[in-house]
Design a protein around this motif. Structure first.
Motif, PDB file in Angstrom:
ATOM      1  N   ASP A 180       3.736  -5.465  -5.173  1.00 23.80           N
ATOM      2  CA  ASP A 180       3.856  -4.084  -5.619  1.00 23.80           C
ATOM      3  C   ASP A 180       3.134  -3.884  -6.949  1.00 23.80           C
ATOM      4  N   ARG A 197       9.301   0.936   3.534  1.00 25.40           N
ATOM      5  CA  ARG A 197       9.464   0.728   2.100  1.00 25.40           C
ATOM      6  C   ARG A 197      10.938   0.695   1.703  1.00 25.40           C
ATOM      7  N   HIS A 230       0.826  -1.199   0.000  1.00 20.66           N
ATOM      8  CA  HIS A 230       0.000   0.000   0.000  1.00 20.66           C
ATOM      9  C   HIS A 230       0.866   1.257   0.000  1.00 20.66           C
ATOM     10  N   ASP A 231       0.370   2.285  -0.650  1.00 24.42           N
ATOM     11  CA  ASP A 231       1.091   3.555  -0.686  1.00 24.42           C
ATOM     12  C   ASP A 231       1.227   4.167   0.702  1.00 24.42           C
ATOM     13  N   LYS A 244      -1.628   2.304  -5.023  1.00 20.68           N
ATOM     14  CA  LYS A 244      -1.256   3.683  -4.722  1.00 20.68           C
ATOM     15  C   LYS A 244      -2.531   4.498  -4.596  1.00 20.68           C
ATOM     16  N   ARG A 245      -3.202   4.327  -3.462  1.00 21.45           N
ATOM     17  CA  ARG A 245      -4.493   4.972  -3.203  1.00 21.45           C
ATOM     18  C   ARG A 245      -4.419   5.734  -1.875  1.00 21.45           C
ATOM     19  N   GLU A 297       1.415  -0.143  -8.357  1.00 19.46           N
ATOM     20  CA  GLU A 297       0.928   1.191  -8.010  1.00 19.46           C
ATOM     21  C   GLU A 297      -0.459   1.463  -8.578  1.00 19.46           C
TER      22      GLU A 297
END
Length: 478
Positions: A89, A53, A45-46, A95-96, A91
């Motif tokens: 991974d 990370r 997750h972002d 990437k939310r 995005e």
């Protein structure tokens, strides 16, 4: 040694929204102590903090089939507290701004499950059991059966599904059957499989296809097979009733330990319960409440929603403010409830502190300072906060539902046994009676320290539950 891969949408300390993240984050460490080789795989997750990370090692890049799509998948890894974690991974999907409630959740989590299955040959780890958690991963057993059983290395895989909260099921439009899941509707979109009132239900799919089902407390396992507690899945659950096990959640006893917790104002143990009062007076100073170690402090650390019984609390708020006590509230939720507490705090500044936000530091200090922890839940699969409250000697007052029944033993003045207080019927009258009863015992100096000590001595860790999980894994892998 059994080898198990946890498949979940969140896990502490990387990313969590609630009890699911706590459980997935802490149970694997205890399972390792029980001789289970357990690893965890999550979406990248972002919102995972940068310092985590940066520690991730890239293992492999693959591409994942998803209907007509062929999606990128980076497989990354890091170790934390002797447990190996993998991260998927992508995005485009992860990437939310948040973890859930996106317009394409069906596609996002179907992708995640396919990515997990596609990643298995590259993990340098051969799990015997894929342990799926909640609806986000419940479609995995179906995908395994439909697309992978014929492939080398997959046919012996067994699956377990843990239902953390049956309220959340993952229900989507039937168009995803072919477009995303690549499943033949004639075979899979039927009443005894994925079909759910004309839609696709991920949790139902997992219930039907997984080898064994667990949920997070023995009482909740009984409740979800009833018409009232099953949330329209009671029938399919009753058909799997002999495969359902209620195993109580725990908390990380090392993380939540008042003896060495650096966040709280004063450390203490059950042998030095009197030291708790320092936490109360320091918190009173911090929150600008009148400093008085003798006034009972009621703590409410919770989502401010009906599910948590907040409607009952707001109905009796004026009655509580008429009593000689202090109420400390922390949490966010429905705007109407947030406003009620904020307005009441303005009218009763010496009685009520309303902290309409989430903050782990303040929460821990409230648990260490409060005398009584209020948890009048409408329903509660297991509950985490009452376990933390017990650990810190903040005596829980709960409604007897779900895991609250299994963790809080009502105080019995005739035998001296019990670690908290409870009521059964979901009503204002019963909640108020339970509070008045608890406050009465608070003012008995020979009784209250015994209840606090009993609370702190409660077994709220994972050790016994980890043994139950280990035995279930053994049952699955014969």
């Amino acid at each position: 040694m059994r080898s198990v891969l946890f498949v979940a949408a969140e896990a502490h300390p990387f990313i969590k929204t609630g009890g699911l993240g706590d459980a997935v984050g802490s149970l694997p460490q205890e399972l390792k102590k029980q001789g289970v080789e357990v690893r965890v795989i999550l979406p990248k997750h972002d919102k995972i903090p940068a310092h985590w990370r940066e520690q991730m090692i890239h293992l492999k890049t693959i591409y994942v089939p998803l209907g007509w799509r062929n999606q990128y998948c980076g497989i990354e890894m890091l170790e934390y507290n002797s447990v190996t974690y993998y991260f998927i991974d992508n995005e485009y999907y992860f990437k939310r701004s948040g973890l859930y409630d996106c317009y394409d959740d069906a596609e996002r989590f179907a992708y995640f499950c396919r990515a997990v299955l596609e990643s298995l040959p590259y993990l340098n780890f051969e799990p015997q059991v894929l342990h799926c958690h909640d609806w986000h991963t419940a479609i995995l057993p179906v995908l395994l059966a439909a697309h992978y059983q014929h492939k080398p290395g997959y046919s012996q895989l067994r699956t377990m599904l843990t239902i953390h909260n049956i309220l959340y099921q993952g229900v989507f439009d039937s168009s995803i059957m072919g477009d995303i899941l690549e499943l033949n509707p004639a075979e899979y979109f039927t009443g005894d499989k994925l079909e759910f009132y004309g839609q696709v239900n991920f949790l139902k799919a997992g219930i039907v296809y997984t080898d064994v089902i667990t949920t997070v407390s023995p009482a909740y396992a009984r409740e979800i097979v009833t018409l009232e507690g099953g949330r329209q899945l009671d029938d399919v659950l009753r058909q799997r009733q002999h495969d359902i096990y209620g195993i109580l959640n725990g908390i990380d006893n090392d993380l939540y330990n008042p003896a060495n917790d650096k966040i709280i104002f004063q450390n203490y143990t059950w042998d030095s319960v009197e030291q708790r009062s320092v936490n109360k007076t320091r918190l009173q100073e911090y929150l600008s409440l009148p400093v008085n170690p003798d006034v009972p402090m009621i703590a409410l650390v919770s989502q401010l929603i009906n599910f948590q019984g907040i409607d009952l609390v707001t109905e009796i708020l004026d009655d509580l403010m008429a009593m000689d006590l202090q109420l400390v509230v922390m949490g966010k939720g429905d705007e109407d409830y947030e406003n009620v507490f904020q307005v009441a705090a303005h009218h009763y500044p010496a009685k009520l502190s309303a902290n309409i936000f989430d903050d782990e530091t303040l929460a821990r200090r409230i648990f260490a300072a409060g005398d009584l922890y209020l948890m009048p839940s409408l329903a509660e699969p297991c509950g985490t906060n009452q376990l933390v409250a017990l650990r810190y000697g903040c005596v829980p007052l709960v409604r007897e539902t779900g895991g609250l029944q299994n963790t809080v033993r009502p105080y019995n003045e005739f035998t001296g046994e019990g670690n908290g207080f409870s009521f059964i019927e979901y009503s204002v009258r019963n909640l108020m009676h339970a509070i008045e009863r608890a406050i009465g015992f608070y003012h008995e100096p020979k009784v209250w320290p015994q209840i606090v000590t009993a609370a702190m001595k409660s077994d709220v860790g994972w050790s016994n539950s980890a043994i139950e999980y280990r035995d279930l894994y053994d049952l699955l892998v014969k």
